[in-house]
Design an enzyme around this catalytic site. Structure first.
Site, PDB file in Angstrom:
ATOM      1  N   SER B  46     -43.067  31.292 -21.771  1.00  6.89           N
ATOM      2  CA  SER B  46     -42.655  32.596 -22.296  1.00  6.89           C
ATOM      3  C   SER B  46     -43.658  33.172 -23.297  1.00  6.89           C
ATOM      4  CB  SER B  46     -41.283  32.500 -22.953  1.00  6.89           C
ATOM      5  OG  SER B  46     -40.338  32.073 -22.007  1.00  6.89           O
ATOM      6  N   ALA B  70     -38.342  20.812 -29.022  1.00 10.33           N
ATOM      7  CA  ALA B  70     -38.343  22.030 -29.843  1.00 10.33           C
ATOM      8  C   ALA B  70     -39.800  22.413 -30.020  1.00 10.33           C
ATOM      9  CB  ALA B  70     -37.665  21.785 -31.187  1.00 10.33           C
ATOM     10  N   CYS B 128     -32.609  30.176 -25.664  1.00 10.48           N
ATOM     11  CA  CYS B 128     -33.271  29.045 -26.329  1.00 10.48           C
ATOM     12  C   CYS B 128     -32.348  28.533 -27.439  1.00 10.48           C
ATOM     13  CB  CYS B 128     -34.601  29.482 -26.922  1.00 10.48           C
ATOM     14  SG  CYS B 128     -35.388  28.173 -27.877  1.00 10.48           S
ATOM     15  N   GLY B 217     -33.122  17.233 -18.574  1.00  6.33           N
ATOM     16  CA  GLY B 217     -33.173  15.997 -17.795  1.00  6.33           C
ATOM     17  C   GLY B 217     -31.798  15.571 -17.305  1.00  6.33           C
ATOM     18  N   GLY B 265     -38.560  20.903 -14.321  1.00  9.08           N
ATOM     19  CA  GLY B 265     -39.398  20.792 -15.514  1.00  9.08           C
ATOM     20  C   GLY B 265     -39.531  19.360 -15.974  1.00  9.08           C
TER      21      GLY B 265
END
Lengths: 276, 304
Positions: B46, B70, B128, B217, B265
């Protein structure tokens, strides 16, 4: 009965988190440069790095400079805010260590090796020399620094069964001039492989000489890193997008020569480009 | 042999795996690397109005059931990013741009800056969980804020706009509906959960410098699957299912919940950058064994 195909993958047993380690020994290596020794429950190979964590300060990748049994070390100079805080630590203090990460040097790339280390890159080269000598390889070490007080591991080198050539920019120790001059002479012996780690312009020059002499070459490349585990992308290099932390740190000559950014520019924590 | 190609928002994808935003993706070369390893499409990291360094390290760590991160939207800023992604002609798969901001005007500004980049779609996370000023920490996940930001960005571009939602929203269907009504072309369900925290007991400190971070995950997967399932019932626009997809079976679970494609990801850490190839192969293997001929046949199958 299971007629649905099941797909599994082996999850690494190790968690990628810093482990608290106690500093066992601190060695003054040169002006403003120290090695920190600690007990590590993992086998490191030359060319790999550890993430060193100081809570509240940060976490940085650092080359492994030795490992003997469980005792491993990193070597660093007090240049930034992180290493300055690291230098305040004393034997018995704790820090966090995570890893090791990265593809190491191939120790079986031949029988005779010339190692070229510049500046702090010598940390990686001395550990590589340890590992090569343990495999009975012939090693010639060339190390360069600005001047005598910045030369690393001179005592450690003395105790190792190899020829060591020192080069300083001001001629205060060893020969005056760049490591490339010493390398030129060492190449007359036709070594099987050159390994190098240090400032990128130096490595680029070494790569060029290796290619010209048609001698195998391995280079340990450094880029800004955040995670060290191949996710953040900070260390992706142009034009292949390979991750220095995962597909590197060690590249052979052919792969390194394909990197258009090698020797030209690098990116910072925001991925903004900076020229060397 | 099963056909795993899909069409999504006018994009032709060779398989339904998409590199999720935030995993590599700051440079053209880094998304090209994921494409070279099999991704059907790739999403850039982003971009914000101004350059951001993000949080200090540690930023990404793993635990027994996934990853905690983070990073804090580190990126070179909209102007630099526009130059980085100006020419995507050598990337063989669709590239999805991703933008974010703290204010609606910032989303619009970044969209304007990225106009010259040949992206196939634009994604924006409103979800987020760990960066002050952004996502759930700034209330961007409410139906009202989602509507306002989506409307403003949709007005600014002809590209399809994908809105990425948070799995921690209880009334997830309402937020998805708000995005759809405001003109979103698709929902990405979704972002990391949390934030969560991991403390190093020896050093007595949270490991992440941002203290708390998004959970991804395997631990996230059941939550993400349920959210996809709920949204599928609520909206007509396509869903990209993201959250804990590690294997072909995980991907098919997402499809059956209602997703048309899957984001990947964290699995890159567990299975390597070629996880896209691996998952695609496993999807095809499952389809062959179970007699599915197209991905479409499986989408929403769990609702029947």
């Amino acid at each position: 009965m299971h007629d649905i195909p099941s797909f599994s993958f082996s999850r690494p047993a190790r968690l990628e988190q810093p482990q608290a380690v106690r500093i066992e020994q601190i060695v003054d290596e040169a002006k403003n440069i120290k090695s920190f020794y600690f007990s590590l429950d993992a086998d490191c190979k030359a060319g790999q790095f550890l993430m060193v964590w100081l809570p509240g300060v940060g976490m940085k990748p650092m080359a492994v400079s030795s490992q003997s049994g469980k005792l491993a070390s990193i070597t660093t100079a007090a240049v930034g805010s992180f290493s300055k805080r690291l230098f305040e630590l004393k034997v018995g203090d704790r820090m966090g260590v995570q890893g090791p990460y990265g593809k190491p040097f191939d120790l079986d790339a031949g029988k005779s090796f010339v190692l070229v280390g510049g500046g702090y890159g010598t940390a990686t080269m001395v550990f590589l020399a340890d590992q090569l000598l343990a495999k009975n390889k012939k090693v010639t070490m060339i190390c360069g620094a600005r001047s005598k007080e910045y030369l690393l591991y001179t005592d450690r080198f003395k105790a190792m069964k190899m020829e060591t050539l020192y080069c300083t920019d001001d001629g205060s120790f060893g020969r005056k001039g760049f490591v490339t001059q010493a390398l030129k002479e060492a190449l007359k012996e036709k070594p099987d492989c050159i390994c190098t780690c240090g400032p990128e312009p130096m490595m680029k020059a070494v790569l060029g000489m290796a290619q010209e002499a048609k001698i195998r070459c391995q280079l340990s490349i450094e880029r800004y890193m955040k995670c060290g585990i191949g996710i953040c992308g900070s260390c992706c290099i142009d034009p292949t997008g390979e991750r220095i932390c995962t597909e590197g740190t060690v590249f052979d000559a052919k792969r390194a020569a394909a990197l258009t950014e090698f020797g030209r520019y690098h990116r910072d924590g925001s991925a903004t480009r900076h020229d060397f | 042999m099963a056909d795993i190609r899909i069409e999504l928002l006018g994009m032709k994808l060779r398989n339904p795996t998409i590199l999720a935003s935030g995993i590599v993706g700051s440079t053209k070369a880094s998304v090209a690397f994921a494409a070279a390893n099999g991704a059907g499409a790739v999403t850039i990291k982003s971009v914000t109005r101004d350059r951001r360094d993000g949080f200090a390290n540690p930023t990404i760590i793993t635990f027994e059931a996934g990853m905690l991160n983070a990073v804090g939207y580190s990126n070179p800023g909209a102007k630099q990013a526009a130059m980085e992604f100006a020419d995507l002609s050598d990337i063989p798969v669709p590239v999805i741009g991703s933008l974010t901001g703290t204010k609606t005007e910032d989303f619009v500004y970044v969209m304007q800056q990225l106009k010259g980049c040949p992206f196939a779609a634009i994604e924006m996370p409103l979800s987020c969980p760990h960066t002050p000023g952004f996502g759930t920490m700034a209330g961007q996940h409410s139906p009202e804020a989602t509507k306002e930001i989506t409307k403003a960005v949709v007005k600014e571009t002809k590209l399809p706009v994908i809105v990425k939602l948070s799995p921690v929203i209880q009334e997830i269907a309402d937020v998805a509906k708000a995005a759809e009504k405001a003109g979103a072309a698709a929902i990405n369900m979704g972002n990391t959960a949390g934030p969560g925290m991991i403390i190093n007991t020896g050093l007595k400190k949270p490991v992440l410098s941002g203290t708390a971070g998004g959970i991804s995950g395997p631990a996230l997967r059941p939550l993400a699957v349920r959210c996809v399932y709920d949204i599928y019932k609520a909206v007509k626009i396509p869903i990209i299912g993201t959250g804990g997809v590690m294997t072909g079976n995980d991907a098919i679970e997402m499809l059956m919940a209602g997703a048309q494609a899957v984001g990947i990801g964290t699995a890159i850490h567990y299975r390597g950058i070629d996880v896209f190839n691996k998952v695609s192969k496993e999807i095809a293997q499952f389809m062959d064994q179970e007699g599915y001929r197209s991905i479409k046949e499986m989408v929403g199958a769990a609702h029947a």
